[in-house]
Write a protein that holds these residues in place. Structure first.
Motif, PDB file in Angstrom:
ATOM      1  N   PRO A 408       9.025   2.231 -14.228  1.00 58.13           N
ATOM      2  CA  PRO A 408       9.470   2.575 -12.872  1.00 58.13           C
ATOM      3  C   PRO A 408      10.456   1.547 -12.342  1.00 58.13           C
ATOM      4  CG  PRO A 408       7.077   2.674 -13.052  1.00 58.13           C
ATOM      5  CD  PRO A 408       7.575   2.024 -14.301  1.00 58.13           C
ATOM      6  N   PRO A 409      11.501   1.973 -11.637  1.00 60.29           N
ATOM      7  CA  PRO A 409      12.447   1.012 -11.033  1.00 60.29           C
ATOM      8  C   PRO A 409      11.731   0.068 -10.074  1.00 60.29           C
ATOM      9  CG  PRO A 409      13.296   3.259 -10.918  1.00 60.29           C
ATOM     10  CD  PRO A 409      11.876   3.374 -11.366  1.00 60.29           C
ATOM     11  N   ASP A 410      12.263  -1.148  -9.938  1.00 60.28           N
ATOM     12  CA  ASP A 410      11.638  -2.149  -9.073  1.00 60.28           C
ATOM     13  C   ASP A 410      11.511  -1.652  -7.643  1.00 60.28           C
ATOM     14  OD1 ASP A 410      11.432  -3.837 -11.212  1.00 60.28           O
ATOM     15  OD2 ASP A 410      13.254  -4.995 -10.736  1.00 60.28           O
ATOM     16  N   ALA A 411      12.540  -0.953  -7.154  1.00 62.01           N
ATOM     17  CA  ALA A 411      12.493  -0.473  -5.766  1.00 62.01           C
ATOM     18  C   ALA A 411      11.365   0.527  -5.583  1.00 62.01           C
ATOM     19  CB  ALA A 411      13.838   0.158  -5.384  1.00 62.01           C
ATOM     20  N   LEU A 412      11.145   1.369  -6.605  1.00 65.65           N
ATOM     21  CA  LEU A 412      10.074   2.368  -6.501  1.00 65.65           C
ATOM     22  C   LEU A 412       8.706   1.688  -6.591  1.00 65.65           C
ATOM     23  CD1 LEU A 412       9.921   5.437  -6.171  1.00 65.65           C
ATOM     24  CD2 LEU A 412       9.631   5.613  -8.634  1.00 65.65           C
ATOM     25  N   LEU A 413       8.584   0.690  -7.456  1.00 61.09           N
ATOM     26  CA  LEU A 413       7.318  -0.051  -7.532  1.00 61.09           C
ATOM     27  C   LEU A 413       7.012  -0.747  -6.210  1.00 61.09           C
ATOM     28  CD1 LEU A 413       7.295  -1.719 -11.079  1.00 61.09           C
ATOM     29  CD2 LEU A 413       5.625  -0.100 -10.139  1.00 61.09           C
ATOM     30  N   ALA A 414       8.030  -1.272  -5.565  1.00 58.39           N
ATOM     31  CA  ALA A 414       7.817  -1.932  -4.274  1.00 58.39           C
ATOM     32  C   ALA A 414       7.294  -0.942  -3.244  1.00 58.39           C
ATOM     33  CB  ALA A 414       9.128  -2.566  -3.799  1.00 58.39           C
ATOM     34  N   LYS A 415       7.850   0.265  -3.247  1.00 64.33           N
ATOM     35  CA  LYS A 415       7.357   1.288  -2.308  1.00 64.33           C
ATOM     36  C   LYS A 415       5.924   1.685  -2.639  1.00 64.33           C
ATOM     37  CE  LYS A 415      11.783   3.400  -0.991  1.00 64.33           C
ATOM     38  NZ  LYS A 415      11.629   3.139   0.451  1.00 64.33           N
ATOM     39  N   PHE A 416       5.627   1.792  -3.956  1.00 60.41           N
ATOM     40  CA  PHE A 416       4.274   2.155  -4.366  1.00 60.41           C
ATOM     41  C   PHE A 416       3.274   1.086  -3.902  1.00 60.41           C
ATOM     42  CE2 PHE A 416       0.812   2.001  -7.509  1.00 60.41           C
ATOM     43  CZ  PHE A 416       0.334   3.304  -7.410  1.00 60.41           C
ATOM     44  N   ARG A 417       3.634  -0.182  -4.066  1.00 60.69           N
ATOM     45  CA  ARG A 417       2.730  -1.253  -3.632  1.00 60.69           C
ATOM     46  C   ARG A 417       2.560  -1.248  -2.120  1.00 60.69           C
ATOM     47  NH1 ARG A 417       6.091  -5.062  -7.714  1.00 60.69           N
ATOM     48  NH2 ARG A 417       4.914  -4.618  -9.637  1.00 60.69           N
ATOM     49  N   TRP A 418       3.642  -0.915  -1.409  1.00 64.30           N
ATOM     50  CA  TRP A 418       3.541  -0.845   0.063  1.00 64.30           C
ATOM     51  C   TRP A 418       2.577   0.264   0.471  1.00 64.30           C
ATOM     52  CZ3 TRP A 418       4.736   3.046   3.557  1.00 64.30           C
ATOM     53  CH2 TRP A 418       4.757   2.672   4.907  1.00 64.30           C
ATOM     54  N   LEU A 419       2.667   1.411  -0.225  1.00 57.03           N
ATOM     55  CA  LEU A 419       1.739   2.509   0.080  1.00 57.03           C
ATOM     56  C   LEU A 419       0.293   2.097  -0.189  1.00 57.03           C
ATOM     57  CD1 LEU A 419       3.675   5.583  -1.399  1.00 57.03           C
ATOM     58  CD2 LEU A 419       3.090   5.206   1.001  1.00 57.03           C
ATOM     59  N   LEU A 420       0.068   1.343  -1.255  1.00 56.97           N
ATOM     60  CA  LEU A 420      -1.292   0.883  -1.543  1.00 56.97           C
ATOM     61  C   LEU A 420      -1.816   0.010  -0.417  1.00 56.97           C
ATOM     62  CD1 LEU A 420      -1.200  -0.055  -5.354  1.00 56.97           C
ATOM     63  CD2 LEU A 420      -2.344   1.891  -4.271  1.00 56.97           C
ATOM     64  N   GLU A 421      -0.929  -0.785   0.136  1.00 59.87           N
ATOM     65  CA  GLU A 421      -1.349  -1.669   1.221  1.00 59.87           C
ATOM     66  C   GLU A 421      -1.719  -0.878   2.475  1.00 59.87           C
ATOM     67  OE1 GLU A 421       1.813  -4.359   1.868  1.00 59.87           O
ATOM     68  OE2 GLU A 421       1.553  -5.430  -0.050  1.00 59.87           O
ATOM     69  N   GLN A 422      -1.073   0.300   2.652  1.00 61.87           N
ATOM     70  CA  GLN A 422      -1.373   1.105   3.826  1.00 61.87           C
ATOM     71  C   GLN A 422      -2.616   1.957   3.660  1.00 61.87           C
ATOM     72  OE1 GLN A 422       0.732   0.282   6.298  1.00 61.87           O
ATOM     73  NE2 GLN A 422       1.651  -0.969   4.649  1.00 61.87           N
ATOM     74  N   ALA A 423      -3.073   2.133   2.410  1.00 60.95           N
ATOM     75  CA  ALA A 423      -4.218   2.989   2.148  1.00 60.95           C
ATOM     76  C   ALA A 423      -5.473   2.383   2.761  1.00 60.95           C
ATOM     77  CB  ALA A 423      -4.405   3.183   0.656  1.00 60.95           C
ATOM     78  N   PRO A 424      -6.379   3.209   3.327  1.00 62.09           N
ATOM     79  CA  PRO A 424      -7.618   2.681   3.902  1.00 62.09           C
ATOM     80  C   PRO A 424      -8.509   2.051   2.838  1.00 62.09           C
ATOM     81  CG  PRO A 424      -7.668   5.074   3.796  1.00 62.09           C
ATOM     82  CD  PRO A 424      -6.278   4.667   3.451  1.00 62.09           C
ATOM     83  N   ARG A 425      -9.143   0.960   3.176  1.00 62.88           N
ATOM     84  CA  ARG A 425     -10.054   0.284   2.261  1.00 62.88           C
ATOM     85  C   ARG A 425     -11.435   0.934   2.339  1.00 62.88           C
ATOM     86  NH1 ARG A 425      -6.154  -2.009  -0.572  1.00 62.88           N
ATOM     87  NH2 ARG A 425      -4.843  -3.402   0.686  1.00 62.88           N
ATOM     88  N   ASP A 426     -12.226   0.716   1.264  1.00 63.07           N
ATOM     89  CA  ASP A 426     -13.605   1.209   1.297  1.00 63.07           C
ATOM     90  C   ASP A 426     -14.335   0.625   2.499  1.00 63.07           C
ATOM     91  OD1 ASP A 426     -13.163   2.617  -0.985  1.00 63.07           O
ATOM     92  OD2 ASP A 426     -14.080   1.115  -2.340  1.00 63.07           O
ATOM     93  N   GLY A 427     -14.985   1.492   3.236  1.00 60.17           N
ATOM     94  CA  GLY A 427     -15.747   1.053   4.388  1.00 60.17           C
ATOM     95  C   GLY A 427     -14.927   0.865   5.627  1.00 60.17           C
TER      96      GLY A 427
END
Length: 428
Positions: A408-427
């Motif tokens: 995956p391109p670096d820019a796309l990986l950066a967006k993917f990681r940003w989305l992970l950070e926005q995802a709700p955590r367990d609990g």
């Protein structure tokens, strides 16, 4: 007498959801001027007036407004008789919706045959006013008869069904279609002896029976089982017809060697495979047994373009694209071949279009086609599910789609990681 043969208006058509009514209104305005300038006796529309049985109301308003203007058109006709119109339904039309106002429209010298059901077929073959339309010339005398045959559902006229083998189906289809046209020719000869007869049809007919249409023909859907049985041949049309005006195929051409059987093609592009320069209508002069056909080029209001190639090639084409003066900006669809996914593809393509100051092309669709690289995908080890990180799963899915060496391109990986950070955590 002089008729103008046209078909496949497809009123209400949209190109990638962009309405085309402005371009179609431009054509209808031009058509009225052409009929007046060339002293046309009768307009013959060989089906697919509308793009869909559920075309928008604006398309029907455009149609009725055109017919009202046609009925009040000034200027003489070639024969000296009243100006008329004959409209038949195609496979895209709703027979009932097209037929519903036919009694009102007949007062405007517009004769409509939307459908050909069993009851109407019986009436048509026993009474000339059913499907046979006599057109008055000078002094009120009938100068021409139109056998106004719409799209024929083959099962309604007794064609053998799918329980028969292809050879039996093909033979049955040709026999039934030939019978319909022969019986109408019989009726016309009996009711109007010595008067030339023109027929319409909305079907797939090619010079050689059984041939298949090509992409250039612009056939929008299989009709009369084309694809399994092939096209019908011109022999289905009784030799007593002076001219046969066909619709359905979007390319304008003569079917038979003598030029008696012809398609006019679409006057306004419906798809980008239809060259805008070849849109036309046909002037047909019928004088007894003599028939003369003159194509009239339809001016283009807006072009539909399809561009394909690498990203650099497509951007260069978009930037350099031009159209003749007076035309509206073209509508463009784009297919880009990529070696790896490009997250900014749509943005880059639209930037190239915006840089074109000559014709300001409007990009309506962008598709990126990524070629797979390498061989089979190397499977990931099989760790416990809890040990597979979201990013590892994302990388694995990427390789499964684009090849074992793809990343995956670096820019796309950066967006993917940003989305992970926005995802709700367990609990949370």
């Amino acid at each position: 007498m002089r008729i103008l043969h046209t078909s496949d208006w497809h009123l209400g058509h949209a190109f990638f959801e962009r309405p085309r009514l402005d371009e179609q209104a431009f054509f209808l305005d031009w058509l009225l001027e052409a009929m007046q300038a060339h002293a046309v006796d009768a307009l013959v529309v060989a089906g697919d007036v509308f793009d869909s049985p559920t075309s928008p109301n604006e398309a029907f308003e455009l149609y009725y407004r055109f017919l009202a203007r046609l009925s009040s058109l000034d200027g003489p006709t070639r024969s000296g008789g009243p100006r008329a119109a004959v409209v038949v339904g195609g496979n895209h039309d709703s027979p009932g919706r097209l037929d519903a106002p036919r009694h009102v429209l007949s007062a405007l010298e517009t004769h409509v045959v939307g459908g050909y059901d069993p009851a109407r077929a019986e009436a048509a073959l026993s009474r000339p006013e059913g499907v046979l339309v006599p057109l008055a010339g000078a002094g009120g005398q009938v100068g021409l008869v139109v056998a106004a045959v719409p799209f024929l559902n083959d099962w309604r006229i007794g064609v053998r069904g799918f329980d028969a083998d292809p050879g039996e189906q093909r033979a049955s289809m040709h026999a039934r279609f030939r019978e319909v046209y022969a019986r109408l020719a019989d009726q016309a000869a009996q009711a109007f002896p010595g008067v030339p007869v023109v027929a319409t049809g909305h079907l797939t007919c090619l010079a050689r029976e059984g041939d298949q249409p090509t992409e250039a023909d612009g056939v929008p859907a299989e009709i009369n089982r084309v694809g399994t049985l092939g096209a019908m041949g011109p022999s289905i049309f009784d030799p007593r017809y002076a001219y046969v005006a066909l619709g359905h195929i979007h390319r304008g051409f003569q079917v038979d060697a003598g030029g008696r059987v012809r398609y006019s093609g679409t006057p306004v592009q419906v798809g980008s495979v239809e060259p805008p320069e070849h849109r036309r209508v046909l002037l047909v002069d019928v004088d007894g047994a003599r028939v003369e056909v003159t194509p009239l080029a339809v001016p283009c209001r807006r072009r539909l373009k399809a561009l394909s190639g690498s990203l650099d090639e497509v951007r260069a084409e978009l930037t350099a694209l031009t159209v003749p003066e007076g035309e509206l900006p073209p509508y463009v669809s784009v297919r880009v071949g990529l070696s790896s996914p490009e997250p900014r593809l749509v943005e880059l393509v639209r930037q190239a279009a915006a840089a074109n100051r000559a014709c300001a092309p409007v990009v309506l669709e962008v598709q990126g086609l990524v070629a797979r690289r390498g061989g089979a995908v190397s499977p990931l080890p099989a760790p416990e599910a809890t040990q597979v990180t979201p990013e590892a799963a994302f990388r694995f899915a990427w390789q499964a789609r684009y090849g074992r060496d793809a990343s995956p391109p670096d820019a796309l990986l950066a967006k993917f990681r940003w989305l992970l950070e926005q995802a709700p955590r367990d609990g949370a």
